[in-house]
Motif scaffolding. Structure first.
Motif, mmCIF file in Angstrom:
data_model
loop_
_atom_site.group_PDB
_atom_site.id
_atom_site.type_symbol
_atom_site.label_atom_id
_atom_site.label_comp_id
_atom_site.label_asym_id
_atom_site.label_seq_id
_atom_site.Cartn_x
_atom_site.Cartn_y
_atom_site.Cartn_z
ATOM 1 N N GLU A 93 0.693 -0.878 0.356
ATOM 2 C CA GLU A 93 -0.109 -0.682 -0.012
ATOM 3 C C GLU A 93 0.741 1.334 -0.206
ATOM 4 O OE1 GLU A 93 -2.441 -0.432 3.081
ATOM 5 O OE2 GLU A 93 -3.771 -1.186 2.178
ATOM 6 N N ILE A 94 1.650 1.057 0.554
ATOM 7 C CA ILE A 94 2.767 1.892 0.236
ATOM 8 C C ILE A 94 2.974 2.858 -0.279
ATOM 9 C CG2 ILE A 94 5.271 3.467 2.392
ATOM 10 C CD1 ILE A 94 4.470 1.667 3.993
ATOM 11 N N THR A 95 3.672 1.724 -0.968
ATOM 12 C CA THR A 95 4.760 1.287 -2.672
ATOM 13 C C THR A 95 3.581 2.026 -3.554
ATOM 14 O OG1 THR A 95 6.203 -0.356 -2.071
ATOM 15 C CG2 THR A 95 5.882 0.475 -4.757
ATOM 16 N N ILE A 116 11.882 0.007 7.164
ATOM 17 C CA ILE A 116 12.794 1.483 5.962
ATOM 18 C C ILE A 116 11.538 2.039 6.043
ATOM 19 C CG2 ILE A 116 13.056 2.002 3.875
ATOM 20 C CD1 ILE A 116 15.591 1.586 5.944
ATOM 21 N N GLN A 117 10.414 1.578 5.436
ATOM 22 C CA GLN A 117 8.823 2.452 5.331
ATOM 23 C C GLN A 117 8.031 3.109 6.373
ATOM 24 O OE1 GLN A 117 6.788 -1.206 3.058
ATOM 25 N NE2 GLN A 117 6.944 -0.423 0.869
ATOM 26 N N ILE A 118 8.523 2.313 7.560
ATOM 27 C CA ILE A 118 7.402 2.478 8.111
ATOM 28 C C ILE A 118 7.764 4.137 8.860
ATOM 29 C CG2 ILE A 118 6.685 2.675 10.458
ATOM 30 C CD1 ILE A 118 5.492 0.812 8.299
ATOM 31 N N PRO A 119 7.206 4.970 9.315
ATOM 32 C CA PRO A 119 7.550 6.313 9.450
ATOM 33 C C PRO A 119 8.117 6.721 11.252
ATOM 34 C CG PRO A 119 5.727 6.721 8.791
ATOM 35 C CD PRO A 119 5.817 5.128 8.269
ATOM 36 N N PHE A 120 9.508 6.924 11.197
ATOM 37 C CA PHE A 120 9.524 7.182 12.645
ATOM 38 C C PHE A 120 9.206 7.899 12.915
ATOM 39 C CE2 PHE A 120 13.414 7.665 14.989
ATOM 40 C CZ PHE A 120 13.559 7.538 16.614
ATOM 41 N N GLU A 121 9.133 8.317 14.830
ATOM 42 C CA GLU A 121 8.704 9.503 15.009
ATOM 43 C C GLU A 121 9.888 9.758 15.820
ATOM 44 O OE1 GLU A 121 5.110 11.932 17.806
ATOM 45 O OE2 GLU A 121 4.768 9.749 16.942
ATOM 46 N N PRO A 122 10.728 10.780 16.084
ATOM 47 C CA PRO A 122 11.953 10.597 16.637
ATOM 48 C C PRO A 122 12.032 11.483 18.461
ATOM 49 C CG PRO A 122 12.405 12.480 14.744
ATOM 50 C CD PRO A 122 10.305 12.345 14.980
ATOM 51 N N THR A 123 11.361 10.782 18.854
ATOM 52 C CA THR A 123 11.101 10.929 20.264
ATOM 53 C C THR A 123 11.620 10.704 21.214
ATOM 54 O OG1 THR A 123 9.879 9.336 20.701
ATOM 55 C CG2 THR A 123 8.540 11.294 20.012
ATOM 56 N N HIS A 124 12.100 11.641 22.362
ATOM 57 C CA HIS A 124 13.302 11.039 23.492
ATOM 58 C C HIS A 124 12.905 8.969 23.688
ATOM 59 C CE1 HIS A 124 14.410 15.526 23.814
ATOM 60 N NE2 HIS A 124 15.443 14.947 24.528
#
Length: 487
Positions: free
Chosen positions: A148-150, A392-400
């Protein structure tokens, strides 16, 4: 107030006012700007969707576009300078226009006593609406599975006419071959000139270039390519800029690109680079470039991609070779035999030779073209068979909390470790230049990064080089947004 003539693409402006936070800039309180032709003559339901779809992401992108051509990476300062900047989508006849509030005067030119929006600013605003709002009609707000992402990425590119058009030389169509160019926005003049020289050589090979569309390498490479296309009498070359809402205010579009495509997040942007090209050239940069490299490393180290053709050429002027020597050393120390156990090298390094760098990439792209043609699966401009791992596809939320949970240990598959390191560098970029990231670091302190001693030691060496060489920010003293610890 302004007067807008709906029959022509122009705005007549009356008053100016000074920005109280920056007396050197002129601000227009309110002005109406027409959308590009691609957003005219729409269905009523589409117009309703666009008018009601304005969001913070649209405002963020519009503010970045309002600073097209400027070299800045201080997003927080940009928002502080323009706290009242706003954009609304309004209905005009069968299409839409943009109502801009408190917008920089630099977005406009005066022609025949009328204030007219610069063409590329208008086109870029329209492209953002096309990609972020119009595309959601077909793909929805969120995609769950890898396919779905692709598919969403493919649709956004297709809707932006990425798969149309060919360069021509003396009236003859040229084969469509595209490569990406990655590298830093915080670079010195020598590195900028080198990226231009490589860009010219890539144009001599009849390659179109995809960059992030911002300053630094992203401007130098396509700028050099323009000279090459002109010298070879090549017409209709596309200069793509792939951007996204989270970074567009720290990497405003440059004046060289002629096709801005906005992906929803960093991860989809990176996948678009890789699937939409035959290979790529990488110039010196900072943590953002390391993030891009590790994205490709993670993908190519996955067992399903052992035979994948995605050539990478790392290249730099002689005075900047330390960057790739450091990157090469880091990758070899962290991944060891996994780098060399593939059917062909993951990357090649070319120092101080723009012609050789371009020729090396062109030859490898020819091999990629032949392989894709033989398999009859992929095309030159879309690599559908490449396996992109979920990590690699899933968004990473850069929290502490998210950064603290990163698994920087060797007790996992190499491609997963590379994905974890990609997230780490993404967090450092976020803490360095994003307004939200800068505030997060100010409120909660630096990111706490822990892992195996050897990995942390190698990270420390690499990051110290980035800091010493001024690769973290364009200007100002750098205070690290991270602290390293051994687990």
């Amino acid at each position: 107030m302004q007067v807008f003539d709906k029959n022509i693409n122009s705005c007549i402006y009356i008053p100016f006012m000074e920005d109280p936070n920056n007396t050197s800039s002129i601000i227009i309180p309110e002005i109406l700007v027409p959308a590009a032709d691609t957003l005219q003559y729409l269905r009523e339901s589409d117009i309703e969707h666009l008018v009601n779809g304005a969001s913070d992401n649209l405002r963020r992108c519009a503010l970045g576009i309002a600073h097209t051509g400027q070299s800045t990476d201080n997003t927080e300062k940009l928002f502080q300078m323009h706290p009242n900047f706003g954009i609304e989508i309004t209905k005009v006849r069968k299409g839409i226009s943009f109502l801009l509030r408190n917008v920089p005067r630099s977005c406009f030119i005066e022609r025949e006593e009328q204030l007219v929006c610069k063409r590329n600013v208008m086109e870029f605003l329209s492209s953002v609406v096309r990609d972020l709002l119009f595309s959601t009609i077909a793909i929805g707000e969120k995609q769950e599975s890898g396919q779905e992402i692709t598919d969403a990425i493919f649709y956004i590119l297709k809707n932006a006419d990425f798969f149309k058009g060919k360069m021509r030389q003396n009236g003859k169509d040229l084969e469509r071959r595209r490569v990406f160019a990655w590298g830093g926005h915080s670079i010195n003049n020598n590195e900028y000139d080198y990226s231009k020289s490589v860009g010219t050589q890539l144009a001599y090979q009849f390659l179109e270039i995809i960059t992030g569309g911002g300053p630094g390498v992203m401007r130098g490479t396509p700028s050099g390519a323009l000279a090459g296309y002109q010298a070879e009498c090549v017409d209709f070359a596309r200069q793509f800029g792939f951007n996204c809402p989270s970074i567009i205010t720290s990497e405003p579009p440059n004046n060289i690109i002629n096709s801005l495509i906005t992906l929803p997040d960093i991860e989809k942007r990176l996948e678009a680079f890789i699937r939409g090209s035959l290979g790529g050239v990488v110039f010196p940069g900072g943590p953002g470039t390391a993030e891009e490299i590790l994205t490709m490393v993670s993908i190519l180290l996955h067992p399903k991609n052992n035979s994948a053709q995605c050539p990478l050429v790392f290249t730099a002027p002689e005075k900047s070779k330390s960057y790739f020597l450091a990157i090469d050393n880091f990758l070899k120390k962290i991944f060891g035999d996994a780098l060399t156990d593939r059917s062909h090298p993951l990357y090649e390094i070319v120092i101080d030779d723009p012609e050789l760098a371009a020729q090396t990439l062109a030859k490898k792209c020819k091999i990629t073209t032949d392989v894709r043609a033989a398999l009859q699966i992929d095309t030159n401009d879309w690599n559908s068979s490449l396996h992109v791992p979920e990590e690699i596809q899933i968004p990473f939320e850069p929290t502490h909390e998210g950064v603290a949970k990163l698994n920087l240990n060797r007790d996992q598959n190499p491609h997963i470790l590379a994905a974890e390191l990609r997230r780490l560098f993404s967090a450092i970029v976020y803490g360095n230049v994003s307004d939200k990231g800068i505030k997060m670091i100010r409120d909660k302190g630096p990111f706490q990064i822990a892992g195996d001693k050897e990995i942390i030691d190698e990270l420390d060496k690499l990051l110290r080089i980035f800091v010493a060489e001024g690769r973290m920010k364009i200007e100002g003293e750098y205070n690290p947004c991270y602290q390293l610890h051994t687990a």
